[in-house]
Design an enzyme around this catalytic site. Structure first.
Site, PDB file in Angstrom:
ATOM      1  CE  LYS A   2      -3.088   1.369   5.108  1.00 19.33           C
ATOM      2  NZ  LYS A   2      -2.895   0.946   3.164  1.00 19.33           N
ATOM      3  CB  SER A  50      -1.110  -0.035   1.177  1.00 20.20           C
ATOM      4  OG  SER A  50      -0.223  -0.135   2.682  1.00 20.20           O
TER       5      SER A  50
END
Length: 813
Positions: free
Chosen positions: A727, A684
């Site tokens: 996140k 990611s």
């Protein structure tokens, strides 16, 4: 005796005797009944009363031939004879000396034997003395163990110094076989005879000791059995007087089996077991096994159910009281109750699996669900379970066999429809005793658990009405077939706002009760709780937060007690930011923030960890070299591949980004992720790595207020990632203003709290070009390579500022 010894060969009437060996110096009575033996006796009485006695080899022979009689016998003197009314003669003889028959002939109706007397070998006095002492000692020990021995005659013989007489006397009194006695008679050497006798006595002593040991053990067992029998009979008599006979107990068991409403198969097994139990002694071990099995069958809730509460409003109120947030889980439980209201069969066999980090309330949710639905609650921890028998139980053939934990917990619940929590289902393991996760597949399959068979009960038990709830921290350790049988509900970590509300509404109140404090003693301000959350904990759940709140309260409790001792009224302790640092000391964690200014080669990425989201700073710099790419920061294999993919993408777009096509040949690049002691992995960070590399090569700073996450392909496509909520929350905590996310993650927008969405600008992209437009401080300018400049040092940026030359371009600090 001298008369006998003076002749070398002598002829005597001979009488074959059965089952007796006559030794010298021995007085022996026996009965003579055979005609030939009577004639031989009469001849001996008419002469010098001497007769030769030899033992038959086969005692069953009435008329033995000379070959069927041992050659070595004893010449004896007839001491007394008495004729009996039946024609037989009772004779008392005294053995004189052993002799060997040389020839046996039959004359005048009886046997006559020509015998010789072999001289007695001389034995040294010392050896005779030693053997005599040993023999006397052994025989004395033997005589004490065997009361049937004629000890007096042996003592009298022992007083003599004649070893020959002593050995013959003892041999005559030994309770050994006729063949062994004959072997002793044939041994002419007194020393050899004494040694053989010692061997026989030692063997006989061991036999007697063994017999006595066995007899003692048998006697003790018989005494125990007789005692138990006596006590059992007494108990029966007492029970009979009280009207509680064994028959009544059997009838009571049969009645309980009928009333339990167990399935037909289980009922037949129970009645068969009762019939077996009726035929067994009450105190036998098998009786205990049968009774324990019956107790388990009768204790199972075959038809018992707890009354279920289906009021959705009440259930919603209970769930809100116990937990803050967790909207998905609460919605699923309310849906389950709604279906139960509409259909009696609806919701049967529901299997939920809560997956999330530690401390988010997965286990306590199970208790809340049980309280909201009015069902019984049982919990079984599966952490470390590696034996299949823990699930299915042991067969009754094994000693100490028990049902598995599923059946044991159903017995504990005492209802057919409990809430059954299978905690830490991802922590099971496998070894030589089987795979418990494979056994759980039957338990957690609504199509199979209607007929779950435990090895111990050996009868089908219906688990279809049980509401199974499983908990796990991760999914990848749970086998795929087992996952397929469960409805997975992901529980993400709490936001700061959620943790603040949980602390103020639940944790503070709970700890006040545990520590014995009141609201007049202590009060928590929001900024104090936030300080604990930000600086003293780093987790997705609230366990550490609760521990730190308890720590604060303990210190306040000490001050309260000290004030009472001084007879002062304690002032209320207001827990604000300063008070937290005073009580708990220096902060344990530093708050991760974005960089202070826009810098070249420094981009802000976002990562997911088991304790929530984290800001991941990625930096890169270039140096003169030969095109080497260095990766540091303890990056995992997937992350290293992601960096290489990003670098290859930048090389493929070098013309568009104003770079020379062969810039990589004379430049080394170093990509680093700080906090190198912490392992990092995953794809990611791909777009963050690409942005960092482009910034380092072009000299254009990256905006400090932009954070990004997404996987990159070689063509610059941005792929979706997981952990969006965590996140985004990490970016919010770090003071980020813009968060770049993959376009396919737009569906996850509903998981992010609205208050966070209002403060952040969430931008969804599907290509790397969009990422660079948003993240770089200014747009890039393209450049074509001049052919005339081949062989010279590559200029990577056509219009770069002087301070950003490749020889002195700063790294990231």
């Amino acid at each position: 005796m001298s008369e006998i010894e003076s002749r070398t060969v002598q002829r005597y009437p001979m009488v074959p005797i059965r089952d007796v060996v006559v030794f010298p110096y021995m007085m022996v009575p026996f009965v003579i009944g055979r005609a030939s033996s009577v004639l031989a006796l009469e001849r001996a009485l008419q002469t010098d009363k001497k007769i030769f006695l030899a033992t038959q080899k086969d005692a069953s022979q009435d008329n033995p031939s000379p070959k069927e009689i041992y050659q070595v016998g004893t010449v004896a003197n007839i001491v007394q004879s008495l004729k009996l009314p039946d024609g037989n003669i009772r004779v008392m003889v005294e053995g004189l000396r052993r002799a060997r028959s040389r020839q046996v002939r039959e004359a005048e109706g009886f046997f006559q034997a020509d015998v010789t007397f072999e001289p007695i070998p001389r034995v040294s006095h010392a050896k005779t003395t030693l053997l005599t002492k040993k023999l006397n000692m052994l025989f004395e020990q033997f005589a004490k163990l065997n009361p049937n021995i004629n000890y007096e005659s042996i003592v009298q013989a022992a007083r003599s110094t004649d070893a020959d007489r002593l050995s013959d006397t003892i041999a005559a009194n030994l309770p050994i076989a006729v063949e062994d006695k004959q072997a002793l008679l044939e041994e002419a050497d007194p020393a050899g005879r004494m040694e053989k006798i010692c061997e026989f006595i030692e063997i006989e002593i061991e036999k007697i000791k063994m017999d006595k040991s066995i007899q003692g053990r048998v006697r003790r067992q018989m005494e125990k059995a007789q005692r138990e029998y006596y006590l059992n009979e007494k108990i029966k008599a007492i029970q009979k007087e009280l009207g509680r006979g064994e028959k009544d107990e059997i009838e009571e068991l049969k009645k309980r089996v009928k009333e339990s409403k167990m399935p037909k198969d289980a009922e037949e097994k129970a009645l068969n077991e009762i019939r077996r139990l009726e035929q067994m002694p009450p105190m036998s071990a098998e009786s205990t096994v049968s009774r324990t099995y019956l107790d388990w069958l009768l204790a199972m809730p075959w038809k018992k159910r707890s009354r279920e509460i289906r009021d959705i409003l009440r259930a919603e109120k209970v769930l809100e009281e116990d937990h803050y947030g967790l909207e998905k889980v609460k919605e699923r439980i309310l849906e389950f109750l709604a279906v139960r209201q509409l259909s009696k069969k609806g919701g049967q066999g529901s299997i939920l699996c809560f997956v999330g980090p530690p401390g988010v309330g997965k286990t306590s949710l199970g208790r809340s669900i049980a309280r909201a639905t009015g069902r019984r609650f049982v919990r079984q921890s599966l952490g470390g379970v590696r034996d299949e028998a823990e699930i299915r139980g042991h067969r009754r053939t094994y000693i100490g066999a028990l049902p598995g934990q599923i059946i044991q917990m159903m017995k504990k619940a005492a209802a057919k429809n409990p809430v059954f929590l299978l905690d830490e289902i991802d922590k099971m393991s496998t070894d030589f005793r089987g795979d418990p996760s494979a056994a759980l597949m039957e338990v957690l399959d609504p199509e199979q658990n209607k007929e779950f068979v435990d090895h111990y009960l050996d009868s089908e038990f219906d688990l279809s009405e049980v509401l199974f709830i499983c908990t796990a921290n991760v999914l990848h350790t749970i086998p795929r077939p087992l996952q397929d049988r469960m409805e997975i509900i992901q529980i993400s970590g709490y936001t700061e706002e959620e943790k603040l509300n949980i602390a103020q509404k639940y944790l503070v109140e709970k700890q006040l009760k545990q520590k014995g404090l009141k609201t007049t003693h202590i009060g928590f301000e929001d900024e104090g709780v936030l300080e604990i959350i930000r600086r003293f904990t780093r987790e997705s759940g609230v366990r550490s937060l609760e521990r730190e709140i308890a720590n604060v309260m303990r210190k306040v409790a000490r001050k309260v007690v000290a004030a009472r001792k001084d007879k002062k009224k304690p002032a209320q302790a207001v827990i604000n930011k300063e008070m937290v640092r005073e009580l708990l000391g220096p902060p344990k964690f530093r708050r991760q923030l974005a960089s202070k200014s826009n810098e070249v080669g420094l981009a802000t990425g976002l990562a997911w960890t088991e304790v929530g989201g984290e800001v991941l700073m990625t930096e890169a710099t270039t140096m003169k070299g030969k095109g080497n790419l260095t990766l540091t920061g303890k990056l995992g294999d997937v992350m290293q591949e992601s960096v290489k993919a990003a670098f290859s993408f930048v090389r493929s777009r070098s013309g568009e980004y104003g770079l020379e096509s062969d810039f990589h040949k004379c430049k080394d690049m170093h990509v680093h992720v700080p906090e190198g002691a912490i392992p990092k992995d995953g794809p990611s960070a791909g777009i963050a790595m690409a942005t960092t590399i482009v910034s380092a090569l072009t000299g254009i700073p990256v905006r400090r207020d932009v954070a990004m996450t997404g996987e990159i392909t070689l063509r610059g496509t941005v792929l979706p990632i997981g952990g969006v909520k965590e996140k985004v929350l990490a970016a919010h905590r770090a003071g980020i203003k813009i968060v770049i996310l993959p376009k396919e993650n737009q569906k996850d927008l509903k998981d992010i709290p609205k208050s966070v969405q209002e403060e952040l600008e969430l931008v969804f992209v599907d290509s790397m070009d969009e990422v660079l437009k948003l993240s770089l401080e200014r747009p890039m300018q393209t450049q074509t390579r001049e052919d005339s400049q081949e062989g010279k040092e590559d200029k990577l940026i056509k219009q770069a500022p002087p301070q950003m030359e490749e020889t002195d371009r700063p790294g990231v600090h």
